[in-house]
Design an enzyme around this catalytic site. Structure first.
Site, PDB file in Angstrom:
ATOM      1  N   ASP A 192      -1.633 -22.758  27.807  1.00 21.52           N
ATOM      2  CA  ASP A 192      -3.040 -22.452  28.008  1.00 21.52           C
ATOM      3  C   ASP A 192      -3.723 -22.799  26.690  1.00 21.52           C
ATOM      4  OD1 ASP A 192      -5.531 -21.409  28.194  1.00 21.52           O
ATOM      5  OD2 ASP A 192      -4.910 -19.433  28.907  1.00 21.52           O
ATOM      6  N   THR A 220     -20.662 -35.163  26.480  1.00 21.10           N
ATOM      7  CA  THR A 220     -21.471 -35.250  27.701  1.00 21.10           C
ATOM      8  C   THR A 220     -22.936 -35.598  27.455  1.00 21.10           C
ATOM      9  OG1 THR A 220     -22.301 -33.874  29.518  1.00 21.10           O
ATOM     10  CG2 THR A 220     -21.756 -32.725  27.511  1.00 21.10           C
ATOM     11  N   ASP A 221     -23.545 -36.171  28.481  1.00 24.20           N
ATOM     12  CA  ASP A 221     -24.993 -36.407  28.480  1.00 24.20           C
ATOM     13  C   ASP A 221     -25.761 -35.081  28.476  1.00 24.20           C
ATOM     14  OD1 ASP A 221     -23.902 -35.898  31.019  1.00 24.20           O
ATOM     15  OD2 ASP A 221     -25.564 -36.863  32.069  1.00 24.20           O
ATOM     16  N   TYR A 257     -22.869 -25.037  29.107  1.00 30.34           N
ATOM     17  CA  TYR A 257     -21.875 -26.113  29.060  1.00 30.34           C
ATOM     18  C   TYR A 257     -22.282 -27.148  27.991  1.00 30.34           C
ATOM     19  CZ  TYR A 257     -19.599 -30.491  30.448  1.00 30.34           C
ATOM     20  OH  TYR A 257     -18.915 -31.685  30.435  1.00 30.34           O
TER      21      TYR A 257
HETATM   22  P1  NDP Z   1     -11.752 -32.107  34.656  1.00 31.69           P
HETATM   23  O1  NDP Z   1     -12.425 -30.806  34.920  1.00 31.69           O
HETATM   24  O2  NDP Z   1     -11.414 -33.006  35.791  1.00 31.69           O
HETATM   25  O3  NDP Z   1     -10.408 -31.854  33.838  1.00 31.69           O
HETATM   26  C1  NDP Z   1     -10.375 -30.917  32.796  1.00 31.69           C
HETATM   27  C2  NDP Z   1      -8.938 -30.770  32.338  1.00 31.69           C
HETATM   28  O4  NDP Z   1      -8.912 -29.755  31.329  1.00 31.69           O
HETATM   29  C3  NDP Z   1      -7.972 -30.325  33.442  1.00 31.69           C
HETATM   30  O5  NDP Z   1      -6.736 -30.994  33.292  1.00 31.69           O
HETATM   31  C4  NDP Z   1      -7.807 -28.838  33.147  1.00 31.69           C
HETATM   32  O6  NDP Z   1      -6.576 -28.305  33.578  1.00 31.69           O
HETATM   33  C5  NDP Z   1      -7.848 -28.867  31.618  1.00 31.69           C
HETATM   34  N1  NDP Z   1      -8.087 -27.540  31.102  1.00 31.69           N
HETATM   35  C6  NDP Z   1      -9.195 -26.774  31.237  1.00 31.69           C
HETATM   36  N2  NDP Z   1      -8.999 -25.563  30.675  1.00 31.69           N
HETATM   37  C7  NDP Z   1      -7.731 -25.565  30.181  1.00 31.69           C
HETATM   38  C8  NDP Z   1      -6.921 -24.617  29.490  1.00 31.69           C
HETATM   39  N3  NDP Z   1      -7.400 -23.396  29.180  1.00 31.69           N
HETATM   40  N4  NDP Z   1      -5.662 -24.969  29.147  1.00 31.69           N
HETATM   41  C9  NDP Z   1      -5.162 -26.183  29.455  1.00 31.69           C
HETATM   42  N5  NDP Z   1      -5.866 -27.127  30.103  1.00 31.69           N
HETATM   43  C10 NDP Z   1      -7.145 -26.821  30.460  1.00 31.69           C
HETATM   44  O7  NDP Z   1     -12.683 -32.881  33.590  1.00 31.69           O
HETATM   45  P2  NDP Z   1     -13.061 -34.440  33.539  1.00 31.69           P
HETATM   46  O8  NDP Z   1     -11.821 -35.252  33.539  1.00 31.69           O
HETATM   47  O9  NDP Z   1     -14.117 -34.691  34.542  1.00 31.69           O
HETATM   48  O10 NDP Z   1     -13.760 -34.496  32.104  1.00 31.69           O
HETATM   49  C11 NDP Z   1     -13.188 -35.210  31.007  1.00 31.69           C
HETATM   50  C12 NDP Z   1     -14.154 -35.135  29.820  1.00 31.69           C
HETATM   51  O11 NDP Z   1     -15.398 -35.740  30.155  1.00 31.69           O
HETATM   52  C13 NDP Z   1     -14.499 -33.705  29.381  1.00 31.69           C
HETATM   53  O12 NDP Z   1     -14.617 -33.656  27.986  1.00 31.69           O
HETATM   54  C14 NDP Z   1     -15.867 -33.455  29.995  1.00 31.69           C
HETATM   55  O13 NDP Z   1     -16.611 -32.487  29.280  1.00 31.69           O
HETATM   56  C15 NDP Z   1     -16.461 -34.840  29.882  1.00 31.69           C
HETATM   57  N6  NDP Z   1     -17.529 -35.097  30.843  1.00 31.69           N
HETATM   58  C16 NDP Z   1     -17.303 -34.860  32.182  1.00 31.69           C
HETATM   59  C17 NDP Z   1     -18.316 -35.081  33.094  1.00 31.69           C
HETATM   60  C18 NDP Z   1     -18.123 -34.833  34.555  1.00 31.69           C
HETATM   61  O14 NDP Z   1     -19.034 -35.114  35.338  1.00 31.69           O
HETATM   62  N7  NDP Z   1     -16.946 -34.341  35.001  1.00 31.69           N
HETATM   63  C19 NDP Z   1     -19.641 -35.584  32.667  1.00 31.69           C
HETATM   64  C20 NDP Z   1     -19.745 -35.814  31.254  1.00 31.69           C
HETATM   65  C21 NDP Z   1     -18.712 -35.581  30.383  1.00 31.69           C
HETATM   66  P3  NDP Z   1      -6.575 -27.325  34.863  1.00 31.69           P
HETATM   67  O15 NDP Z   1      -7.017 -28.156  36.008  1.00 31.69           O
HETATM   68  O16 NDP Z   1      -5.145 -26.874  34.944  1.00 31.69           O
HETATM   69  O17 NDP Z   1      -7.536 -26.233  34.525  1.00 31.69           O
END
Ligand code: NDP
Length: 307
Positions: free
Chosen positions: A44, A109-110, A133
């Site tokens: 975690d 992020t935007d 966020y």
């Molecule tokens: P997702 O929500 O699809 O994936 C996030 C990942 O982080 C998952 O693998 C999740 O694991 C992991 N995670 C979250 N909390 C924990 C924790 N406590 N310990 C371990 N793992 C954790 O995100 P995206 O792939 O969409 O986003 C990638 C990047 O792009 C991020 O930095 C996001 O801020 C940025 N971004 C995303 C946008 C969007 O529209 N999605 C827009 C702009 C920027 P689990 O599933 O097990 O929680």
């Protein structure tokens, strides 16, 4: 190269993994163990003491932080969890990176912007997040910069892929469940396929190359796919593409509505288009077209459905 990838189960992380494996030996850190490979460590990431111990043990030369707390509305009430993952974790990774002469690739992020601009946001534009966020992601960027580590931060927008929580999958589900949909038409941005963001990431890493000491372009960069739309326009493109691909058998009735008609816990910027000219000019990266990317992503979903 010894690479640590966080968030490998997420939209972006899943696309990054094969590309990073082409660059080195990858260890993934996830909350849930993956069945399909042996390189995943369960952690975690909100437990920062354990993160530090883990880093000391694995000694990555490159950390790719695709983990994030991305539930934009839930973040308003779960601020502690969002800040831990989006602000404190990047700070912790960055300080370790600085101390150990490693490299950090991170994503933002935007939503760090207020949306008042009328032209695309450049990297040096004034930030002003409207929601928790966005605030937490901005705090993450600042912690990385303050650490002095060698870093690349890619700000991106409206990410979608064939899996996970995203607008494309939500729209396809709703179109099958309901005959008519109301969709917000006064928020404007650039949808970005996670596959393209992963491709850009590996291209940047290749340019950092084997001699990071000679690399001069550390810092924050904007990347999003090429196509400025509202959520409503995006939904139309999704439905038309899905119809063409045989994933839908009819177009739902659609009504364009203003943001106020669809109350959400977090306020969104009305305009969050990122200017990608710097990444184009500096790294020769050409943003992918929205339409071609959407067609490819939806085409893959169709292919999976057939199997
Ligand atoms: P997702 O929500 O699809 O994936 C996030 C990942 O982080 C998952 O693998 C999740 O694991 C992991 N995670 C979250 N909390 C924990 C924790 N406590 N310990 C371990 N793992 C954790 O995100 P995206 O792939 O969409 O986003 C990638 C990047 O792009 C991020 O930095 C996001 O801020 C940025 N971004 C995303 C946008 C969007 O529209 N999605 C827009 C702009 C920027 P689990 O599933 O097990 O929680």
């Amino acid at each position: 190269m010894n690479i640590l990838l966080t968030g490998s189960s997420g939209q972006l992380g899943q696309e990054l993994l094969p590309r990073l494996q082409a660059l080195g030996t990858v260890t993934c850190v996830d909350q849930v163990a993956r069945d399909d490979d042996k390189v995943t460590q369960r952690h975690d990431l909100s437990d920062l003491n354990r993160v530090e111990i883990f880093l000391n043990r694995t000694q990555p030369e490159l950390i790719v932080n695709a983990a994030a707390y991305t539930a934009v509305d839930r973040a308003e009430t779960e601020s502690e969890a969002a800040l831990r993952i989006n602000a404190e974790l990047p700070g912790c990774l960055a300080r370790w990176t600085a101390r150990n002469d490693a490299l950090l690739l991170h994503y933002s992020t935007d939503y760090v912007f207020s949306g008042e601009a009328r032209e695309p946001y450049r990297e040096d534009a004034r930030t002003g997040p409207l929601n928790l966020y966005g605030e937490s992601k901005l705090a993450g960027e600042r912690a990385i910069t303050a650490s002095g580590c060698r870093h690349l931060v890619l700000r991106t927008s409206w990410v979608y892929s064939g899996h996970g929580n995203n607008f494309v999958l939500t729209m396809l589900r709703l179109a099958r469940e309901r005959p008519s949909l109301s969709i917000v038409s006064d928020q404007t941005g650039c949808p970005t396929w996670a596959r393209n963001l992963a491709r850009v990431s590996s291209s940047l890493l290749e340019q950092v190359g084997r001699q990071p000491a000679a690399f001069r372009h550390w810092g924050i960069w904007h990347y999003c796919d090429n196509g400025v739309v509202s959520w409503f326009d995006f939904a139309v493109a999704i439905f038309e593409t899905a119809l063409e691909a045989g994933l839908l058998n009819r177009l739902p009735d659609m009504t364009a509505v203003p943001t106020e008609a669809f109350p959400q816990a977090a306020t969104r910027p009305l305009y969050s288009v990122l200017d990608t000219s710097a990444i184009r000019e500096t790294f020769g990266i050409e943003p992918a077209s929205l339409q071609a990317s959407l067609r490819a992503c939806i085409g893959e979903m169709n292919h999976h459905d057939e199997q």
